[in-house]
Design a protein around this motif. Structure first.
Motif, PDB file in Angstrom:
ATOM      1  N   ARG A 133     103.927  55.745 107.775  1.00 15.27           N
ATOM      2  CA  ARG A 133     103.899  55.116 109.094  1.00 15.27           C
ATOM      3  C   ARG A 133     104.197  56.094 110.228  1.00 15.27           C
ATOM      4  O   ARG A 133     103.859  55.832 111.377  1.00 15.27           O
ATOM      5  N   TYR A 134     104.873  57.214 109.917  1.00 18.24           N
ATOM      6  CA  TYR A 134     105.285  58.128 111.000  1.00 18.24           C
ATOM      7  C   TYR A 134     104.711  59.539 110.884  1.00 18.24           C
ATOM      8  O   TYR A 134     104.686  60.263 111.884  1.00 18.24           O
ATOM      9  N   LEU A 135     104.298  59.953 109.688  1.00 16.88           N
ATOM     10  CA  LEU A 135     103.796  61.326 109.540  1.00 16.88           C
ATOM     11  C   LEU A 135     102.320  61.364 109.149  1.00 16.88           C
ATOM     12  O   LEU A 135     101.581  62.235 109.615  1.00 16.88           O
ATOM     13  N   GLY A 136     101.891  60.485 108.303  1.00 17.70           N
ATOM     14  CA  GLY A 136     100.531  60.606 107.771  1.00 17.70           C
ATOM     15  C   GLY A 136     100.436  61.926 107.019  1.00 17.70           C
ATOM     16  O   GLY A 136     101.250  62.202 106.139  1.00 17.70           O
ATOM     17  N   ASP A 137      99.501  62.764 107.403  1.00 14.37           N
ATOM     18  CA  ASP A 137      99.326  64.056 106.728  1.00 14.37           C
ATOM     19  C   ASP A 137     100.190  65.151 107.330  1.00 14.37           C
ATOM     20  O   ASP A 137     100.215  66.271 106.812  1.00 14.37           O
ATOM     21  N   ALA A 138     100.863  64.858 108.449  1.00 14.99           N
ATOM     22  CA  ALA A 138     101.692  65.895 109.081  1.00 14.99           C
ATOM     23  C   ALA A 138     102.920  66.163 108.207  1.00 14.99           C
ATOM     24  O   ALA A 138     103.490  65.244 107.625  1.00 14.99           O
ATOM     25  N   PRO A 139     103.359  67.429 108.094  1.00 19.84           N
ATOM     26  CA  PRO A 139     104.520  67.743 107.251  1.00 19.84           C
ATOM     27  C   PRO A 139     105.848  67.350 107.892  1.00 19.84           C
ATOM     28  O   PRO A 139     106.839  67.131 107.188  1.00 19.84           O
ATOM     29  N   SER A 140     105.902  67.251 109.221  1.00 19.70           N
ATOM     30  CA  SER A 140     107.140  66.881 109.903  1.00 19.70           C
ATOM     31  C   SER A 140     106.783  66.215 111.221  1.00 19.70           C
ATOM     32  O   SER A 140     105.635  66.282 111.666  1.00 19.70           O
ATOM     33  N   GLY A 141     107.803  65.554 111.805  1.00 19.31           N
ATOM     34  CA  GLY A 141     107.541  64.897 113.087  1.00 19.31           C
ATOM     35  C   GLY A 141     108.833  64.672 113.855  1.00 19.31           C
ATOM     36  O   GLY A 141     109.901  64.482 113.268  1.00 19.31           O
ATOM     37  N   VAL A 142     108.743  64.726 115.190  1.00 24.58           N
ATOM     38  CA  VAL A 142     109.877  64.413 116.060  1.00 24.58           C
ATOM     39  C   VAL A 142     109.389  63.378 117.063  1.00 24.58           C
ATOM     40  O   VAL A 142     108.369  63.577 117.730  1.00 24.58           O
ATOM     41  N   TYR A 143     110.106  62.252 117.111  1.00 26.73           N
ATOM     42  CA  TYR A 143     109.721  61.132 117.982  1.00 26.73           C
ATOM     43  C   TYR A 143     110.802  60.886 119.030  1.00 26.73           C
ATOM     44  O   TYR A 143     111.982  60.813 118.686  1.00 26.73           O
ATOM     45  N   LEU A 144     110.391  60.717 120.277  1.00 26.19           N
ATOM     46  CA  LEU A 144     111.299  60.199 121.297  1.00 26.19           C
ATOM     47  C   LEU A 144     111.051  58.699 121.379  1.00 26.19           C
ATOM     48  O   LEU A 144     109.937  58.260 121.669  1.00 26.19           O
ATOM     49  N   ILE A 145     112.111  57.918 121.106  1.00 25.90           N
ATOM     50  CA  ILE A 145     111.970  56.459 121.023  1.00 25.90           C
ATOM     51  C   ILE A 145     112.812  55.799 122.114  1.00 25.90           C
ATOM     52  O   ILE A 145     113.983  56.146 122.296  1.00 25.90           O
ATOM     53  N   ARG A 146     112.197  54.884 122.827  1.00 26.46           N
ATOM     54  CA  ARG A 146     112.846  54.219 123.960  1.00 26.46           C
ATOM     55  C   ARG A 146     113.850  53.172 123.468  1.00 26.46           C
ATOM     56  O   ARG A 146     113.808  52.767 122.309  1.00 26.46           O
ATOM     57  N   PRO A 147     114.708  52.682 124.359  1.00 28.42           N
ATOM     58  CA  PRO A 147     115.674  51.652 123.944  1.00 28.42           C
ATOM     59  C   PRO A 147     115.008  50.364 123.450  1.00 28.42           C
ATOM     60  O   PRO A 147     115.634  49.590 122.732  1.00 28.42           O
ATOM     61  N   ASP A 148     113.742  50.128 123.832  1.00 26.50           N
ATOM     62  CA  ASP A 148     113.042  48.935 123.341  1.00 26.50           C
ATOM     63  C   ASP A 148     112.227  49.245 122.087  1.00 26.50           C
ATOM     64  O   ASP A 148     111.336  48.471 121.711  1.00 26.50           O
ATOM     65  N   GLN A 149     112.536  50.344 121.438  1.00 30.19           N
ATOM     66  CA  GLN A 149     111.915  50.703 120.151  1.00 30.19           C
ATOM     67  C   GLN A 149     110.417  50.992 120.284  1.00 30.19           C
ATOM     68  O   GLN A 149     109.670  50.867 119.320  1.00 30.19           O
ATOM     69  N   HIS A 150     109.988  51.387 121.469  1.00 28.36           N
ATOM     70  CA  HIS A 150     108.614  51.865 121.625  1.00 28.36           C
ATOM     71  C   HIS A 150     108.625  53.397 121.651  1.00 28.36           C
ATOM     72  O   HIS A 150     109.574  54.016 122.131  1.00 28.36           O
ATOM     73  N   VAL A 151     107.555  53.977 121.146  1.00 23.69           N
ATOM     74  CA  VAL A 151     107.452  55.442 121.086  1.00 23.69           C
ATOM     75  C   VAL A 151     107.075  55.967 122.474  1.00 23.69           C
ATOM     76  O   VAL A 151     106.120  55.490 123.089  1.00 23.69           O
TER      77      VAL A 151
END
Lengths: 536, 67
Positions: free
Chosen positions: A495-513
């Motif tokens: 759900r968050y990486l797919g084929d990417a080996p790593s990921g960094v997400y900034l997530i808002r207080p309402d749980q939206h990316v």
């Protein structure tokens, strides 16, 4: 025994504000104690913002009204501390059956995806929904949170000013005046606040009437959603049967446009209709009957200076697809963190304009979907009926036609594509978690991801390095460091990486990316934080 | 697969097809014929599948081909 919705839950009590020599100023006043107003008030109070809810009555919803609550609103209710009682009481369902004329043409299974804390849907009467929210308000009060509900306090006049709003409030003991830094108007489709401010509310009227009957019966119908097109017991019209808790069943019958509403609501006219549907031998008792018409429309803007409209007051849809209360909770989810930052001086007032942009996007999506469902369910021309019936006839024989059958496209969260708060997508990751998306839940051992993302900005790292805390322009962002190995089911990775080996997400207080990249890049994430808070 | 609607002759045995199209409507009431046509449109649309071509086909049928 009285029904829960017949007993005052927050009866009128005289408040010191009514005897003040000059109007008392509050931080936030919420107008309306329906699901949306209560959601807004709980959200703010949980974060320490003083809030007063004014409601023109003193009871929970009269009758079941909204009954179908989707996963995203349940996740929001978890953040508000009242998701569990809803899910415990609610009826879960996955199977839907579609009938045309006298036969079942097909059935479907929602097949909810595994690895989410909350189910795809629950059915729950709005009166229980509101009761659990009011209980949450009482719980917050007991903990000393700055929240109160004033029953039988009806706003009768509004005055807007650059830095505050004045209102006049009618009570059983006369009227009094109040001031507020901000007002959130959640006073429903007929919104008196909207009328008093003289704001538009234009859209499409659907010339049709629907009879809602909630019946209590001991029936062995399964826990499924049954939808009839043109059934023998309601020729040329539609019908719906859906289960609620306590042996209550929602029956929805399309009646057409030229009817006498008062006559149709009388039990002597309702009961024969129900008997024709359920069979003569089924014993039932009527709990609540109502006739509704609907419109699909929205205000041109939801923000009017210091008055912010949310829920049905701001936008109205047909009931098909359960997009009313479900979308209203997403309004206040979107609004409250922004309002908090603005009130704390950590974001410019213009951040609130992104509430308009994002939730108008959501409202338009809901209006589009619910209008299309309505056009399918209630064809308005001969050719649209011919095509609709062709779809239904084909759906009985061939699978290809089933996706065209539209008895309501069930509510899913809106992705804020193109929002000014999003940073460009820099991760070659799954589309479902692109900037603007509501974070999909994922299992983490015994728990779940979403409860770890609530109420604050979070830097979610998956197999990537980053500082534990990032401070930027008054916003504190804490890191949540995860690895794909934290979820043996691999849902987190999918759900968050797919084929990417790593990921960094900034997530808002309402749980939206707000932003995502393959690795932590300080300058890029600082810019993303400023952007997500309207500072860039 | 091309994203372009074919508007040049493309049916082998065109006369046979046309006769078959008429035959399937034979003896039907206007209402039943309309229903059959609607089902046929949906069956054929699903066979085409391609959204761009369907849009062009709708415009072509409305005698408003895109310029």
């Amino acid at each position: 025994m009285n029904k829960i919705f017949e007993v005052p839950m927050y009866p009128y009590e005289r408040h010191a504000d009514q005897d003040a020599s000059t109007p008392v100023r509050h931080k936030v006043i919420v107008v309306g104690a329906g699901p949306i107003g209560l959601g807004a008030a709980i959200d703010l109070a949980q974060q320490g913002i003083e809030v007063v809810v004014l409601d023109d009555n003193d009871k929970v919803s009269f009758g079941s009204r909204a009954i179908c609550f989707a996963k995203r609103p349940l996740e929001i209710l978890d953040r508000l501390g009242c998701g569990q009682p809803m899910v415990d009481k609610g009826v879960q369902w996955n199977v839907g059956k579609v009938f045309f004329d006298d036969r079942e043409v097909y059935n479907f299974d929602l097949l909810p995806e595994d690895g989410h804390k909350r189910p795809a849907f629950i059915n729950l009467q709005q009166y229980y929904f509101e009761e659990y929210m009011v209980n949450r308000v009482f719980e917050l009060q007991a903990q000393g949170a700055p929240i109160e509900i004033r029953g039988r306090n009806k706003v009768s006049a509004v005055g807007t000013h650059p830095d505050h709003v004045t209102i006049e409030v009618d009570t059983p003991e006369g009227s009094y005046n109040l001031e507020a830094d901000w007002i959130i108007a959640c006073d429903g489709a007929g919104s008196p606040m909207r009328s008093m401010l003289g704001k538009d509310f234009v859209g499409r009227v659907f010339e049709d009437n629907f009879l809602i009957a909630d019946v209590i019966m001991e029936a062995d119908f399964p826990t499924e959603r049954w939808f009839w097109f043109d059934p023998p017991f309601n020729k040329g019209q539609s019908a719906l049967l859906h289960k609620q808790p306590d042996g209550v069943w929602r029956i929805d019958l399309q009646l057409g446009w030229d009817i006498d509403k008062e006559r149709e609501k009388r039990p002597e006219n309702v009961i024969p209709r129900l008997k024709a549907m359920l069979g003569d031998d089924v014993e039932f008792e009527l709990e609540w009957v109502s006739i509704y018409t609907f419109q699909c429309r929205r205000m041109e803007q939801f923000r009017h200076g210091r008055v912010l409209f949310a829920g049905d007051a701001a936008h109205q849809v047909s009931p098909f697809g359960a997009r009313g209360a479900n979308s209203g909770l997403q309004d206040t989810d979107n609004l409250c963190w922004k309002l908090k930052l603005v009130m704390e001086g950590k974001a410019p007032e213009s951040l609130l304009d992104s509430y308009d942009v994002e939730r108008i996007h959501g409202a338009d999506e809901n209006i589009l979907n619910s209008s299309r469902s309505t056009d399918f369910i209630t064809p308005k021309s001969e050719i649209s009926r011919t095509l609709r019936d062709a779809v239904l006839d084909l759906s009985e024989h061939y699978e290809f036609a089933r996706p065209l059958v539209n008895s309501g496209r069930l509510s899913v969260p809106c992705t804020y594509d193109g929002s000014p708060l999003n940073s460009a997508d820099a991760l070659n990751g799954p589309a479902r978690s692109r900037p603007g998306s509501a974070c999909p839940d994922a299992p983490l051992g015994d728990g779940f991801l979403l409860p770890k993302l609530a109420d604050k900005f979070t830097l979610l790292t998956i197999d990537a390095d980053a500082p534990d805390v990032l401070e930027e322009s008054g916003i504190t962002v804490e890191r949540l460091a995860l690895s794909v190995t934290d979820d043996k089911t691999l849902a987190l990775k999918e759900r968050y990486l797919g084929d990417a080996p790593s990921g960094v997400y900034l997530i808002r207080p309402d749980q939206h990316v707000a932003a995502r990249r393959p690795n932590f890049d300080e300058n890029q994430f600082r810019a993303a934080i400023r952007r997500a808070t309207g500072q860039e | 697969m091309s994203d372009q609607l074919t508007l040049t002759p493309n049916i082998d045995g065109a006369d046979d097809f046309y006769a078959e199209l008429l035959a399937v409507h034979e003896g039907l009431s206007k209402e039943d014929s309309d229903a059959l046509n609607a089902r046929l449109i949906l069956v054929l649309a699903n066979q085409i599948g391609n959204r761009a071509i369907l849009t062009q086909a709708l415009a072509a049928a409305a005698l408003k081909p895109e310029v």
